[in-house]
Write an enzyme that holds these catalytic residues in place. Structure first.
Site, PDB file in Angstrom:
ATOM      1  N   ASP A  93      -0.806  -2.588  -4.458  1.00 52.43           N
ATOM      2  CA  ASP A  93      -2.146  -2.769  -3.756  1.00 52.43           C
ATOM      3  C   ASP A  93      -3.138  -1.523  -3.764  1.00 52.43           C
ATOM      4  O   ASP A  93      -3.108  -0.827  -4.867  1.00 52.43           O
ATOM      5  CB  ASP A  93      -1.950  -3.410  -2.650  1.00 52.43           C
ATOM      6  CG  ASP A  93      -3.297  -4.160  -2.042  1.00 52.43           C
ATOM      7  OD1 ASP A  93      -4.253  -4.117  -2.822  1.00 52.43           O
ATOM      8  OD2 ASP A  93      -3.203  -4.781  -1.140  1.00 52.43           O
ATOM      9  N   ASP A 134      -5.420   2.881   1.705  1.00 47.40           N
ATOM     10  CA  ASP A 134      -6.624   2.045   2.339  1.00 47.40           C
ATOM     11  C   ASP A 134      -6.790   2.375   3.909  1.00 47.40           C
ATOM     12  O   ASP A 134      -5.719   2.715   4.583  1.00 47.40           O
ATOM     13  CB  ASP A 134      -5.894   0.700   2.369  1.00 47.40           C
ATOM     14  CG  ASP A 134      -6.174  -0.158   0.990  1.00 47.40           C
ATOM     15  OD1 ASP A 134      -6.700   0.822   0.129  1.00 47.40           O
ATOM     16  OD2 ASP A 134      -5.699  -1.112   0.629  1.00 47.40           O
ATOM     17  N   ARG A 181     -12.683   1.360  -6.493  1.00 47.78           N
ATOM     18  CA  ARG A 181     -12.430   1.520  -5.183  1.00 47.78           C
ATOM     19  C   ARG A 181     -12.286   3.197  -5.102  1.00 47.78           C
ATOM     20  O   ARG A 181     -10.958   3.495  -4.636  1.00 47.78           O
ATOM     21  CB  ARG A 181     -11.105   0.846  -4.659  1.00 47.78           C
ATOM     22  CG  ARG A 181     -11.579  -0.898  -4.581  1.00 47.78           C
ATOM     23  CD  ARG A 181     -10.418  -1.429  -3.768  1.00 47.78           C
ATOM     24  NE  ARG A 181     -10.791  -2.783  -4.090  1.00 47.78           N
ATOM     25  CZ  ARG A 181      -9.873  -3.945  -3.549  1.00 47.78           C
ATOM     26  NH1 ARG A 181      -8.762  -3.432  -2.628  1.00 47.78           N
ATOM     27  NH2 ARG A 181     -10.176  -5.099  -3.520  1.00 47.78           N
ATOM     28  N   ASP A 184       0.791  -1.302  -0.112  1.00 48.57           N
ATOM     29  CA  ASP A 184      -0.134   0.002  -0.051  1.00 48.57           C
ATOM     30  C   ASP A 184       0.963   1.221   0.029  1.00 48.57           C
ATOM     31  O   ASP A 184       1.931   1.147   0.549  1.00 48.57           O
ATOM     32  CB  ASP A 184      -0.895   0.020   1.284  1.00 48.57           C
ATOM     33  CG  ASP A 184      -1.892  -0.905   1.371  1.00 48.57           C
ATOM     34  OD1 ASP A 184      -2.254  -1.539   0.135  1.00 48.57           O
ATOM     35  OD2 ASP A 184      -2.520  -1.487   2.510  1.00 48.57           O
TER      36      ASP A 184
END
Length: 327
Positions: free
Chosen positions: A162, A166, A219, A139
């Protein structure tokens, strides 16, 4: 990684804020969402990061400037309340932990982190601004384990392995504003996994405002359990899969955003997740599809005052103001 696979444990002009959320009293804070100049960057966060005592970051009187990976790692993990100035694009390996009471800010428009990312786990009162994140092996920014009061603002994020930003595992009172995300697929996860209701329900309250999602896949964010989540005045351009997803009984309010070349602006189900609740208001669409919605009382009221920008001006405002070099 697929939508259903478990996430790895190391990753996850102005009005007055005067309302309360779930029994938590908001501090008096100025919110500049609507008619502000695109380049007049806020000096404090708007939305959820202004609640729960507010988010001030590290001390501005204690400042350290770092130019190497070792110096960056040491400054971020220090117990001292301080401002960490990142000068140049620093190559790191893995995820660097950020301790509580830190402001991490880039010097100029090209400073930041490449090769790795920042991990905020079980900490509070963090500001991350004006940084370039690229080529992370995991991330770029991972917020997890009940971390509270985080402001992620005016960054440029791209090409990570990724997630770019997040937020998961019970974290709360967070604002993500004025960031530019590009050259990436899975941009922002909110909520760890479908089986994490016990930890995430009642938390994960996040404001996403004035971000630019440019050619990214999905997302923006992808939400589980959180209610409410406020997606306000963002610009979505040339999105590959979908814009905003609400799943696992989450409540997401998608308000006055600008969707351009987005076939599916919002969805109420994705992957193997159960559906979520989603309501929309006055989104502006150019060559874009119809939003999927599930309106109703299950989307909680936004617990702060704000003045939204007109939907048709969002594109120009965000393009001029998002990313690094604007504060």
């Amino acid at each position: 990684m697929s939508e259903t696979a478990p996430r790895r444990s190391r990753r996850r002009r102005t009005s007055v804020i005067a309302a309360a959320a779930a029994g938590i009293i908001a501090t008096t804070t100025l919110i500049a969402v609507g008619t502000m100049s695109a380049h007049a960057a806020e000096s404090s966060p708007v939305g959820f990061a202004s609640l729960n005592g507010g988010t001030s970051g590290g001390s501005s009187s204690t400042t350290v400037t770092v130019t190497t990976a070792s110096a960056l790692k040491s400054a971020l993990s220090s117990s001292t309340s301080q401002t960490v100035r990142v000068s140049g694009l620093i190559t790191i390996s893995g995820m660097y932990s950020v301790a509580s009471n830190k402001t991490v800010i880039g010097v100029g428009s090209g400073s930041g982190i490449t090769g790795g990312g920042l991990n905020l786990s079980g900490v509070k009162n963090i500001i991350i601004r004006n940084l370039k994140f690229t080529n992370a092996a995991d991330d770029s920014i991972n917020v997890q384990s009940s971390t509270t009061n985080v402001w992620i603002d005016h960054n440029d994020l791209s090409n990570g392995y990724d997630g770019l930003i997040d937020i998961k595992r019970g974290s709360d009172f967070i604002t993500v504003s004025w960031n530019r995300l590009h050259n990436h697929d899975k941009s922002m996860l909110l909520g760890h996994s479908d089986d994490n209701a016990s930890e995430d329900t009642g938390h994960l309250r996040v404001t996403y405002v004035h971000n630019w999602f440019e050619g990214t896949g999905q997302r923006h964010p992808r939400v589980r359990f959180a209610n409410p989540v406020h997606v306000l005045n963002n610009y979505y351009s040339n999105i590959g899969s979908y814009g905003v997803a609400s799943t696992e009984n989450a409540g997401v309010y998608v308000e006055r955003n600008y969707f351009e070349n987005v076939a599916t602006p919002t969805v109420t189900q994705t992957g193997d997740s159960d559906s979520g609740n989603l309501k929309v208001l006055n989104n502006y669409k150019v060559n874009s599809g119809t939003e999927q919605v599930r309106n109703g009382a299950s989307v909680a009221a936004i617990p702060y005052s704000y003045t939204p920008e007109s939907n048709n001006t969002v594109k120009a405002t965000v393009q001029a103001g998002a990313g690094t070099g604007k504060i």
